[in-house]
Design an enzyme around this catalytic site. Sequence first.
Site, PDB file in Angstrom:
ATOM      1  N   MET A  11       0.839  -1.194   0.000  1.00  0.00           N
ATOM      2  CA  MET A  11       0.000   0.000   0.000  1.00  0.00           C
ATOM      3  C   MET A  11       0.881   1.254   0.000  1.00  0.00           C
ATOM      4  SD  MET A  11      -3.156  -0.842   2.597  1.00  0.00           S
ATOM      5  CE  MET A  11      -2.130  -0.942   4.068  1.00  0.00           C
ATOM      6  N   CYS A  13      -0.803   4.640  -0.729  1.00  0.00           N
ATOM      7  CA  CYS A  13      -1.597   5.863  -0.699  1.00  0.00           C
ATOM      8  C   CYS A  13      -2.980   5.571  -0.108  1.00  0.00           C
ATOM      9  CB  CYS A  13      -1.747   6.446  -2.104  1.00  0.00           C
ATOM     10  SG  CYS A  13      -2.614   5.338  -3.245  1.00  0.00           S
ATOM     11  N   CYS A  16      -5.068   3.021  -1.993  1.00  0.00           N
ATOM     12  CA  CYS A  16      -4.788   1.629  -1.618  1.00  0.00           C
ATOM     13  C   CYS A  16      -5.599   1.235  -0.386  1.00  0.00           C
ATOM     14  CB  CYS A  16      -3.295   1.455  -1.338  1.00  0.00           C
ATOM     15  SG  CYS A  16      -2.220   1.753  -2.749  1.00  0.00           S
ATOM     16  N   TYR A  63      -2.522  -6.884  -3.188  1.00  0.00           N
ATOM     17  CA  TYR A  63      -1.667  -6.527  -2.062  1.00  0.00           C
ATOM     18  C   TYR A  63      -1.251  -7.814  -1.364  1.00  0.00           C
ATOM     19  CZ  TYR A  63      -3.593  -1.969  -3.084  1.00  0.00           C
ATOM     20  OH  TYR A  63      -3.961  -0.822  -3.726  1.00  0.00           O
ATOM     21  N   CYS A 125      13.542   1.378  39.355  1.00  0.00           N
ATOM     22  CA  CYS A 125      13.575   2.711  38.734  1.00  0.00           C
ATOM     23  C   CYS A 125      13.545   3.838  39.753  1.00  0.00           C
ATOM     24  CB  CYS A 125      12.426   2.852  37.747  1.00  0.00           C
ATOM     25  SG  CYS A 125      12.423   4.445  36.900  1.00  0.00           S
ATOM     26  N   CYS A 130      16.568   4.790  37.649  1.00  0.00           N
ATOM     27  CA  CYS A 130      16.333   5.987  36.829  1.00  0.00           C
ATOM     28  C   CYS A 130      16.332   7.275  37.640  1.00  0.00           C
ATOM     29  CB  CYS A 130      14.998   5.875  36.095  1.00  0.00           C
ATOM     30  SG  CYS A 130      14.637   4.266  35.396  1.00  0.00           S
ATOM     31  N   CYS A 546      20.544  28.476   5.886  1.00  0.00           N
ATOM     32  CA  CYS A 546      19.778  28.209   7.097  1.00  0.00           C
ATOM     33  C   CYS A 546      18.321  27.960   6.742  1.00  0.00           C
ATOM     34  CB  CYS A 546      19.868  29.398   8.054  1.00  0.00           C
ATOM     35  SG  CYS A 546      21.514  29.626   8.736  1.00  0.00           S
ATOM     36  N   CYS A 547      17.696  27.032   7.420  1.00  0.00           N
ATOM     37  CA  CYS A 547      16.278  26.714   7.237  1.00  0.00           C
ATOM     38  C   CYS A 547      15.981  26.201   5.836  1.00  0.00           C
ATOM     39  CB  CYS A 547      15.379  27.907   7.533  1.00  0.00           C
ATOM     40  SG  CYS A 547      15.679  28.644   9.144  1.00  0.00           S
TER      41      CYS A 547
END
Length: 549
Positions: A11, A13, A16, A63, A125, A130, A546-547
């Site tokens: 699949m 999309c 599908c 499928y 923990c 932890c 940048c970005c």
Amino acid sequence: MRKYRLQVEGMTCTGCERHVETALNSIGAKNVDVNFRRGEAVFELPEHIGIEKAKEAVNKVNYKAGEAEVIHQQKSSVVGDDEGDYDYDFIVIGSGGGAFSAAIKAVEYGAKVAMIERGTIGGTCVNIGCVPSKTLLRSGEINHLAKNNPFLGLNTSAGSVDLKKLMEQKDELVRELRQQKYVDLIDEYGFELIQGEAKFVNEKTIEVNGNKRTAKRFLIATGASPLIPNIPGLKDVDYLTSTSLLELKELPKSLAVIGSGYIGLELGQLFHHLGVEVTLMQRSQRILKEYDPEISEAVEKALTEQGIHVITGATFERVEQNGDMKQIHVTVHGEKKIIEAEQLLVATGRKPNTEALNLQAANVEVGSRGEVKVDDYLRTSNPRIYAAGDVTMGPQFVYVAAYQGGIAADNAIGGLERKVNLDTVLAVIFTSPSIATVGLTEEQAKERGYEVRTSVLPLDAVPRALVNRETTGVFKLVADAKTLKVLGVHIVAENAGDVIYAATLAVKFGLTVEDLRECLAPYLTMAEGLKLVALTFDKDVKKLSCCAS
């Protein structure tokens, strides 16, 4: 009706999804939910329609139907359903995250529940794992940055460390969280706490403090404890474990650590950051040998830059006490060495707490390390008895134990047939920089038959690292070369543990490299590294502005 989760390959999309949904509806499936990103269909089938018919329907529309899992089976719970007179519906042995998760869920089903604990409520923990280690790690980071900040014009310094006060503050936090998150919940949910050592008498009966108690179902959630290797002379030396190290009241001048897994790395770096000379020693040729090599290399470089001595490929010959010093005799690449330190930490793994349970009396099989063997539903070899958490020697994380505890209660008490799925367990090591990983390594992906593409982004290409002036680290992305589906993400960076959650969603829900590229990422955050490592599949990120996207 039975509810299934069926894996469906091919699949790509939403169209599908509609094809698969129509095919399943045509054979009488109900409440069909198909998701191409996850590669699955969830639906209900009447009892007289077998799952094989559903698979045939999916295959007919071109499928490929894969493994099917029953995720809900409408049958009565065991509460009030098992013949015989029992003291309890459910007895939970242990009181950590997995035990509490199971006990709370069992009570919500209406079960009469008892919890047995031989020591301190709360398990590893909150008491010795932890919580205490992470609060101390933060104190170490602050001390280290005060002494070693990377910015010109800032004059910071750190005085001497009062370890006794740090430990007292740590202990206060542990007491508060143990009370709030564990002890108080016993009365809140109304299950019974029994203090004492539990031992099976038979598959329906357990003995505690000389008293026998019966139950319809049991959960073993007794956790694990430090494993001590068989090194000559070690038993004659006053060594430390992860538990006793966190009880020290004075800093040693030097600390040697046998083992460089997550425990050795975290605690070794903690004491280095508090001003102790630290040497980490590892048998394998690289630290974190099960991780991708780029991760190991970045971590070792960071530790070495900070001044921690790292020894790999060590064979431990013997340990001796020489006055106030411990001497660890090792052979490294054919050369004999003696490592001296005031204190010695043994951090070579964990062993399951099963010795006192008398499991053979309950027909519960254990593995070569003493771990309780379980199936995909967390049942032991005795279908009345379940196990969860560290005692099974699965991933040693409290969130995994809690997840397993809930599934065990659903199956043992709720009458469900839930399978454990640990395909996307994320792992975090709280060093500085931190280490986080989810999904498959490059080697694991190849072993599973994938044709693999990877992208490796050094941390000096991530703007957040540049402005922090801390650029030792890496992002690595492992993808299926054919579909570019993300198979694994591995990070060494500040806040890697926070970033990895987004990566976990990408792996769990079958996102692709293109999906990561198309998502907006906030500039000057470490999370931007996920987008940048995706961009480097076909671009040189150093040539982007940048970005850039």
